[in-house]
Scaffold this motif. Structure first.
Motif, PDB file in Angstrom:
ATOM      1  N   PRO A 136      32.148  41.163  35.396  1.00  0.00           N
ATOM      2  CA  PRO A 136      31.576  40.077  34.602  1.00  0.00           C
ATOM      3  C   PRO A 136      31.825  38.722  35.280  1.00  0.00           C
ATOM      4  O   PRO A 136      32.529  38.625  36.280  1.00  0.00           O
ATOM      5  CB  PRO A 136      32.334  40.181  33.276  1.00  0.00           C
ATOM      6  CG  PRO A 136      33.662  40.775  33.661  1.00  0.00           C
ATOM      7  CD  PRO A 136      33.384  41.703  34.819  1.00  0.00           C
ATOM      8  N   CYS A 137      31.212  37.678  34.706  1.00  0.00           N
ATOM      9  CA  CYS A 137      31.457  36.288  35.138  1.00  0.00           C
ATOM     10  C   CYS A 137      30.989  36.044  36.573  1.00  0.00           C
ATOM     11  O   CYS A 137      31.684  35.396  37.356  1.00  0.00           O
ATOM     12  CB  CYS A 137      32.924  35.930  34.990  1.00  0.00           C
ATOM     13  SG  CYS A 137      33.582  36.179  33.329  1.00  0.00           S
ATOM     14  N   CYS A 138      29.792  36.519  36.905  1.00  0.00           N
ATOM     15  CA  CYS A 138      29.267  36.342  38.261  1.00  0.00           C
ATOM     16  C   CYS A 138      28.236  35.226  38.347  1.00  0.00           C
ATOM     17  O   CYS A 138      27.315  35.269  39.170  1.00  0.00           O
ATOM     18  CB  CYS A 138      28.655  37.655  38.767  1.00  0.00           C
ATOM     19  SG  CYS A 138      29.889  38.872  39.255  1.00  0.00           S
ATOM     20  N   LEU A 357      36.655  44.249  36.957  1.00  0.00           N
ATOM     21  CA  LEU A 357      37.297  43.381  37.938  1.00  0.00           C
ATOM     22  C   LEU A 357      36.732  41.970  37.872  1.00  0.00           C
ATOM     23  O   LEU A 357      35.669  41.733  37.309  1.00  0.00           O
ATOM     24  CB  LEU A 357      37.100  43.945  39.349  1.00  0.00           C
ATOM     25  CG  LEU A 357      37.496  45.413  39.569  1.00  0.00           C
ATOM     26  CD1 LEU A 357      37.187  45.833  40.998  1.00  0.00           C
ATOM     27  CD2 LEU A 357      38.979  45.620  39.264  1.00  0.00           C
ATOM     28  N   THR A 358      37.452  41.036  38.488  1.00  0.00           N
ATOM     29  CA  THR A 358      36.948  39.677  38.654  1.00  0.00           C
ATOM     30  C   THR A 358      36.135  39.592  39.944  1.00  0.00           C
ATOM     31  O   THR A 358      36.251  40.457  40.822  1.00  0.00           O
ATOM     32  CB  THR A 358      38.104  38.676  38.740  1.00  0.00           C
ATOM     33  OG1 THR A 358      38.846  38.958  39.943  1.00  0.00           O
ATOM     34  CG2 THR A 358      39.029  38.787  37.532  1.00  0.00           C
ATOM     35  N   PRO A 359      35.320  38.547  40.107  1.00  0.00           N
ATOM     36  CA  PRO A 359      34.584  38.401  41.370  1.00  0.00           C
ATOM     37  C   PRO A 359      35.487  38.362  42.604  1.00  0.00           C
ATOM     38  O   PRO A 359      35.172  38.979  43.627  1.00  0.00           O
ATOM     39  CB  PRO A 359      33.828  37.081  41.181  1.00  0.00           C
ATOM     40  CG  PRO A 359      33.615  36.987  39.707  1.00  0.00           C
ATOM     41  CD  PRO A 359      34.876  37.558  39.102  1.00  0.00           C
ATOM     42  N   ALA A 360      36.622  37.649  42.519  1.00  0.00           N
ATOM     43  CA  ALA A 360      37.521  37.558  43.674  1.00  0.00           C
ATOM     44  C   ALA A 360      38.103  38.914  44.035  1.00  0.00           C
ATOM     45  O   ALA A 360      38.238  39.256  45.214  1.00  0.00           O
ATOM     46  CB  ALA A 360      38.635  36.548  43.407  1.00  0.00           C
ATOM     47  N   VAL A 361      38.465  39.712  43.039  1.00  0.00           N
ATOM     48  CA  VAL A 361      39.058  41.026  43.301  1.00  0.00           C
ATOM     49  C   VAL A 361      37.998  41.993  43.809  1.00  0.00           C
ATOM     50  O   VAL A 361      38.236  42.758  44.752  1.00  0.00           O
ATOM     51  CB  VAL A 361      39.734  41.569  42.027  1.00  0.00           C
ATOM     52  CG1 VAL A 361      40.196  43.015  42.227  1.00  0.00           C
ATOM     53  CG2 VAL A 361      40.924  40.687  41.638  1.00  0.00           C
ATOM     54  N   ALA A 362      36.834  41.981  43.210  1.00  0.00           N
ATOM     55  CA  ALA A 362      35.792  42.926  43.592  1.00  0.00           C
ATOM     56  C   ALA A 362      35.169  42.589  44.942  1.00  0.00           C
ATOM     57  O   ALA A 362      34.896  43.486  45.750  1.00  0.00           O
ATOM     58  CB  ALA A 362      34.698  42.960  42.525  1.00  0.00           C
TER      59      ALA A 362
END
Length: 388
Positions: A136-138, A357-362
């Motif tokens: 999410p949050c992309c 996951l978050t964008p940074a992690v993914a």
């Protein structure tokens, strides 16, 4: 079942959905993508418009959160779903569930803390076991902050205690969809209270929210005010999951304004809107101010901008970095489109194979590089030593 489409844009006929479609139409030449939503006539009109402008007619799926079988059909035939239909707290979870069931990856443009917390709690383990990436949050929430902090912390490269502050400067207009989401958030808790997400199991870093206060900030030459958005929760989840921002990481998030009166006026207006929106009858009246689908005109999109500056400190060193681009909604189309394209074309190169996951992690640096190719700038502005 064979996934005949690399990507499907769900909620494609909404304001931001159309911007994702426009981005894929211009830059998605290497993969097959489709559009989906509730209104077949609007989808047909959009597909015809894309064909007339770009020579490609995207396939159509008529699908809605109220019809689970329609979501299943869409996901079974699509490798990546870009979800653009909100409010997500009401309509998002069935799409996530359908993606996990079908083995399809998922990205969205949400900025709703209650929704993200819910899918982490309910679906992280199942997505991880299924090998499905749910990210999410992309969009503008939260890629500039999340990847901006990732970028700056990598440049800082320190262990031990580290702090970071992010300052957002943009034109503060909102689309109809964002306005409706704000109203929905007000009805599901206190939107002025900073959100937080569950601490990941096995987190190797201690994370905390900094004691933010309004002040004049020389690094962005303006007055800054703490903002209770989803971004700090996303950044802190990235810090805990990655473990590379320092063993002890503190983070604060601010909006930047040119003067103290502007900062005070915006803060007061936001507080008044959210305060009224927590009352049912007032919320219904406020919801009529900006209907879903409304957005900026061409001139407003052309002159829109964002600058997201992150200042990080550790071990006597300070690094200032910045992420910048054009209109935040147009760039949301690019961010979500490029995140989906990365999953469609380069998934095997990504370090994580499943989970919420978050964008940074993914994505990390792989998405930074794609966004830079599309004109969104990531830069280190300066690096200095500080007295300890």
């Amino acid at each position: 079942m064979t996934k005949s489409n690399d990507i499907v844009v769900y909620g494609a006929t909404g304001y931001t959905g159309r911007l994702v479609v426009d981005h894929l139409a211009r830059f998605g030449e290497r993969h097959r993508w489709a559009i989906a939503g509730r209104d077949e006539r609007k989808l047909q009109d959009l597909a015809s418009a894309v064909k007339a402008a770009h020579g490609y007619e995207p396939p159509i799926f008529v699908a809605s959160a109220e019809d689970r079988s329609s979501l299943a059909k869409m996901c079974e035939r699509s490798g990546v779903v870009v979800a653009c239909a909100g409010p997500f707290v009401r309509m998002g979870e069935p799409v996530v569930e359908a993606c996990i069931d079908a083995g399809s990856d998922y990205v969205d443009i949400t900025g709703e803390p209650a929704f993200v917390e819910r899918i982490i709690t309910r679906h992280h383990d199942r997505a991880e076991q299924a090998g499905v990436l749910v990210v999410p949050c992309c969009g503008f929430d939260s890629i500039p902050a999340d990847l901006g902090v990732w970028f700056v912390m990598n440049a800082l490269g320190k262990n031990g205690h580290a702090t970071a502050e992010t300052f957002v400067h943009t034109n503060w207009d909102v689309s109809g969809g964002t306005w409706q989401t704000m109203m929905e958030m007000a009805g599901h808790g206190d939107p002025l209270h900073p959100p937080s997400f569950p601490t990941p199991i096995g987190a190797s870093s201690r994370t905390s929210v900094g004691k933010a206060r309004p002040h004049f900030e020389p690094d962005v030459a303006g007055w800054v005010v703490p903002m209770p958005t989803i971004d700090p929760a996303v950044v802190l989840r990235s810090a805990a999951m990655l473990g590379t921002y320092g063993a002890d990481f503190t983070y604060s998030f601010y909006a930047r304004f040119g003067s103290l009166p502007k900062a005070a006026l915006r803060g007061a207006a936001l507080g008044a809107i959210f305060g009224l929106a927590r009352v049912g009858p007032a919320r219904r009246i406020l919801s009529r101010v900006k209907p879903s689908g409304a957005g900026a005109n061409e001139e407003q999109r052309r002159t829109g901008f964002f600058r997201v500056t992150t200042v990080a400190r550790a071990s006597g060193e300070k690094v200032v970095g910045r992420v910048s681009g054009g209109d935040k909604y147009v760039e949301t189309g690019a961010m979500a489109g490029e995140a989906a394209s990365l999953l469609a074309l380069e998934r095997a190169t990504l370090p994580r194979k499943g989970g919420v996951l978050t964008p940074a992690v993914a994505f990390g640096g792989a998405l930074v590089r794609r966004l830079e190719d599309r004109g969104i700038r990531f830069e280190i502005v300066r690096r200095t030593k500080e007295e300890r």
